[in-house]
Design a protein around this motif. Structure first.
Motif, short mmCIF file in Angstrom:
data_model
loop_
_atom_site.label_atom_id
_atom_site.label_comp_id
_atom_site.label_asym_id
_atom_site.label_seq_id
_atom_site.Cartn_x
_atom_site.Cartn_y
_atom_site.Cartn_z
N ALA A 32 0.94 -1.18 0.03
CA ALA A 32 0.05 0.09 -0.01
C ALA A 32 0.91 1.20 -0.01
O ALA A 32 2.07 1.30 0.51
CB ALA A 32 -0.87 0.08 1.27
N ASN A 34 0.14 5.72 -0.65
CA ASN A 34 -0.95 7.03 -0.79
C ASN A 34 -1.97 6.71 -1.61
O ASN A 34 -3.06 7.31 -1.64
CB ASN A 34 -0.28 8.40 -0.65
CG ASN A 34 0.60 8.50 0.54
OD1 ASN A 34 0.28 8.07 1.71
ND2 ASN A 34 1.24 9.51 0.45
N THR A 37 -3.65 0.29 -3.11
CA THR A 37 -3.34 -1.03 -2.20
C THR A 37 -3.49 -2.11 -3.14
O THR A 37 -4.47 -2.40 -3.88
CB THR A 37 -4.26 -1.20 -1.15
OG1 THR A 37 -4.18 -0.16 -0.07
CG2 THR A 37 -4.10 -2.82 -0.39
N ARG A 205 1.59 -5.59 9.93
CA ARG A 205 1.37 -4.61 9.17
C ARG A 205 2.62 -3.54 9.43
O ARG A 205 2.70 -2.98 10.47
CB ARG A 205 0.33 -3.79 9.59
CG ARG A 205 -1.22 -4.65 9.23
CD ARG A 205 -2.52 -3.97 9.95
NE ARG A 205 -2.29 -3.99 11.43
CZ ARG A 205 -2.67 -4.85 12.32
NH1 ARG A 205 -2.77 -6.10 11.58
NH2 ARG A 205 -2.50 -4.70 13.60
N LEU A 207 5.00 -0.52 8.38
CA LEU A 207 5.19 0.72 7.89
C LEU A 207 6.63 1.35 7.64
O LEU A 207 7.21 1.32 8.46
CB LEU A 207 4.67 2.05 8.87
CG LEU A 207 4.38 3.36 8.49
CD1 LEU A 207 3.82 3.80 7.23
CD2 LEU A 207 3.90 4.20 9.66
N CYS A 230 1.37 -7.05 5.26
CA CYS A 230 1.21 -5.85 4.22
C CYS A 230 2.23 -4.82 4.84
O CYS A 230 2.45 -4.52 5.99
CB CYS A 230 0.06 -5.48 4.44
SG CYS A 230 -0.54 -4.00 3.60
N ARG A 232 3.08 -0.83 4.09
CA ARG A 232 2.71 0.31 3.79
C ARG A 232 3.76 1.35 3.54
O ARG A 232 4.79 1.34 4.36
CB ARG A 232 1.71 1.34 4.87
CG ARG A 232 1.61 2.66 4.73
CD ARG A 232 0.49 2.97 3.42
NE ARG A 232 0.42 4.17 3.22
CZ ARG A 232 -0.78 4.93 3.81
NH1 ARG A 232 -1.72 4.36 4.55
NH2 ARG A 232 -0.98 6.24 3.43
N ILE A 245 -0.70 7.70 10.41
CA ILE A 245 -0.84 6.50 9.65
C ILE A 245 -0.55 5.11 10.54
O ILE A 245 -1.23 4.29 10.46
CB ILE A 245 0.30 6.23 8.46
CG1 ILE A 245 0.01 7.52 7.55
CG2 ILE A 245 0.07 5.07 7.72
CD1 ILE A 245 0.86 7.44 6.35
N GLU A 248 -3.53 4.91 12.62
CA GLU A 248 -4.62 4.36 11.79
C GLU A 248 -4.77 3.10 11.52
O GLU A 248 -5.71 2.22 11.49
CB GLU A 248 -4.89 5.31 10.86
CG GLU A 248 -6.07 5.13 9.78
CD GLU A 248 -5.92 6.00 8.48
OE1 GLU A 248 -6.88 5.52 7.68
OE2 GLU A 248 -5.11 6.91 8.53
N GLN A 249 -3.59 2.51 10.93
CA GLN A 249 -3.57 1.07 10.21
C GLN A 249 -3.09 0.34 11.34
O GLN A 249 -2.83 -1.05 11.16
CB GLN A 249 -2.50 1.21 9.21
CG GLN A 249 -0.90 1.17 9.63
CD GLN A 249 -0.32 0.57 8.45
OE1 GLN A 249 -0.46 0.70 7.31
NE2 GLN A 249 1.00 0.19 8.71
N ARG A 250 -2.93 0.44 12.50
CA ARG A 250 -2.51 -0.31 13.68
C ARG A 250 -1.23 -1.22 13.48
O ARG A 250 -1.01 -2.37 13.29
CB ARG A 250 -3.59 -1.39 13.80
CG ARG A 250 -4.90 -1.08 14.26
CD ARG A 250 -4.96 -0.17 15.70
NE ARG A 250 -4.76 -1.24 16.69
CZ ARG A 250 -4.73 -0.89 17.79
NH1 ARG A 250 -4.18 0.41 18.13
NH2 ARG A 250 -4.31 -1.87 18.80
N THR A 251 -0.02 -0.12 12.88
CA THR A 251 0.93 -0.82 12.50
C THR A 251 1.91 -1.69 13.80
O THR A 251 1.79 -1.48 14.76
CB THR A 251 1.90 0.15 12.43
OG1 THR A 251 1.67 1.09 11.28
CG2 THR A 251 3.70 -0.03 11.97
#
Length: 515
Positions: A32, A34, A37, A205, A207, A230, A232, A245, A248-251
């Motif tokens: 993913a 900006n 995805t 997840r 980042l 995943c 980001r 971020i 929000e995305q629960r890294t």
């Protein structure tokens, strides 16, 4: 294919793991940014189209492509697709100079070049020696979408071997001759297997705001993908945006360099972000001060792991900072299966408790510097049994518990914003100016970048060039990460009895004058 990895899982091709994740969990997110995805099914399909297109163009396993762009989903899919075809990827920083950009392309033997708008200034019309594909579809030349093989294409199978080259990472892209570090598929697989210790899974997840041309990023990127998580990608780091971020995305996982941790912890509202999903945060590439580590451990949930090592491979030290609050001044203990020792100036191994240059051996070591056997040999050290080690150029000592304390960097490398800057390159450029008769460049502390280069210059007797003039002249000819932040004139440089410039004295002098 069994995706339940263990420490004994034999070598597996990362691109093959993507195919298996796509079969088992096709709709699970893989990449993913900006703009978009990609699920594992979509990523696998795009990788096939990239690999098929490269084969259509006649590229064989071991041939190279270069990518010069900001991090994006498209960049990552291109990278992975090339690996599926057995093609070697040479990622290049958009911030390099034109001369070094051309030198890297020649050194890698890149037959195709993939760029975006961030590299536009480096690309002359009709670039010789490689064909150009634009990852930004609206820019001049052939767009990536038009170059790809048709939807549904499948490449001819390639049996990738662990000793095959995976990528060529350039350790220096300033004003000197760039060195390409060749890393193998086996070396990258060693990084994946190390991921077993850090909780990577399909639910990870990650980042990443450091660039995909940096090994710093790749040691976390590839394990996340291999385990089916995943990633980001952020094209550019911004502390407030990063924290938003992550919440929000629960890294669960990330890699940051020390200056990024510093900027995040300095956010006035840092403690308001819900970062409770973090399992592990990684750091490498630059000195990580103990006080900053302590602050991260105290205020940021999840473990903090510092890696000390080199892009070239060799031994790695690992500090689990959250488990060793009394060892934050160190870079940790030797990783399992790694062997790190100390040698003196003559290359003789030193006894326990001594201080010397750090050398290391591990399952993940570079094949060598691309096309530079002499420099490869200079980077190697062999023990009495013939075991191969990589020299770090760093001076350190092991404490009584086996934790490595770094004392200084023999090569005087500057690490600015997580990127390596070599003073000799900057010095060589300044010496080209007729007003400069002697020069030394050192790294000094910087709140913004961690370290920043400052030049100490001895002018010719009749020269009238000012500090601003020389600084501007240098910075116009250097890459963005290698620009001088200061320049000081001196009557002469301090030297030892055998003529070596005493750079420590220069650093101390600068600190005293700017206290």
């Amino acid at each position: 294919m069994d995706l339940n990895f263990t420490a004994d899982t034999p070598f597996t091709v990362i691109a093959d793991l993507v195919r298996e994740h796509a079969r088992q969990r096709p709709e699970h997110p893989a990449l993913a940014d900006n703009a978009q995805t990609l699920s594992y099914a979509a990523l696998n399909s795009l990788m096939d189209r990239v690999a098929a297109a490269l084969q259509r163009e006649g590229l064989q396993p071991g041939d190279a492509i270069a990518i010069c762009a900001a991090s994006s989903v498209r960049y990552a899919a291109l990278y992975l697709g090339a690996l599926r075809a057995g093609v070697v990827v040479a990622p290049i920083a958009p911030s390099v100079t034109r001369d070094n950009f051309d030198a890297m392309l020649r050194d890698a033997g890149a037959q195709w070049l993939f760029v975006d708008r961030h590299a536009a200034e480096l690309i002359p019309d009709g670039l010789p020696g490689s064909r150009v594909i634009w990852l930004d579809d609206k820019l001049r030349g052939t767009p990536f979408a038009a170059w790809l093989a048709p939807d549904g294409s499948r490449p001819a199978p390639v049996e990738v071997q662990p000793e095959w080259p995976f990528n060529i990472i350039y350790s220096s892209g300033t004003t000197g001759t760039p060195k390409g570090i060749v890393q193998s598929h086996g070396m990258r697989w060693a990084h994946v297997r190390r991921g077993l210790s850090y909780g990577y899974s399909p639910e990870s997840r990650t980042l990443l705001s450091t660039p995909l041309y940096s090994n710093t990023t790749l040691v976390v990127f590839f394990p996340t993908i291999a385990f089916g998580g995943c990633v980001r990608l952020m094209a550019k780091f911004d502390a407030a945006r990063y924290a938003a971020i992550a919440a929000e995305q629960r890294t669960t996982h990330t890699m940051l360099v020390p200056v990024q941790y510093q900027r995040l912890m300095a956010l006035p509202n840092f403690d308001s972000f819900d970062l409770s999903a973090f399992q592990v945060k990684f750091c490498t590439s630059a000195p990580f001060h103990a006080a900053l580590k302590a602050d991260v451990v105290k205020r940021w949930p999840g473990g903090l792991v510092e890696f000390y090592g080199m892009t070239e491979g060799g031994g790695t030290c690992i500090l689990n900072a959250h488990e060793h609050p009394d060892k934050l001044h160190t870079v940790g203990q030797c990783a399992s299966g790694h062997d790190m020792r100390l040698i003196d100036e003559a290359g003789q191994e030193l006894p326990e408790g001594a201080t010397g240059e750090v050398v290391g051996h591990s399952p993940g070591m570079m094949t060598g510097y691309h096309g530079r056997p002499d420099q490869t040999r200079e980077a190697e050290w062999f023990d009495a049994s013939g075991k191969r080690f990589i020299r770090t150029g760093d001076v350190g000592r092991f404490d009584t518990d086996g934790f490595l304390v770094l004392m200084d960097r023999r090569k005087d490398m500057i690490i600015s914003g997580g990127f390596n800057v070599y003073p000799s390159d900057l010095e060589a450029l300044l010496r080209q100016h007729p007003a400069v008769v002697d020069v030394a460049v050192v790294g000094v502390p910087s709140e913004q970048w961690g370290e920043t280069p400052v030049a100490f210059v001895v002018r010719a007797a009749d020269a009238a060039a000012s500090e601003a003039e020389l600084t501007g002249w240098h910075n116009e000819r250097s890459g963005k990460t290698q620009r001088l932040s200061g320049l000081v004139f001196m009557d002469e440089l301090p030297r030892s009895a055998i003529g070596k410039v005493l750079k420590r004295e220069l650093r101390d002098q600068f600190a005293a004058q700017n206290a």
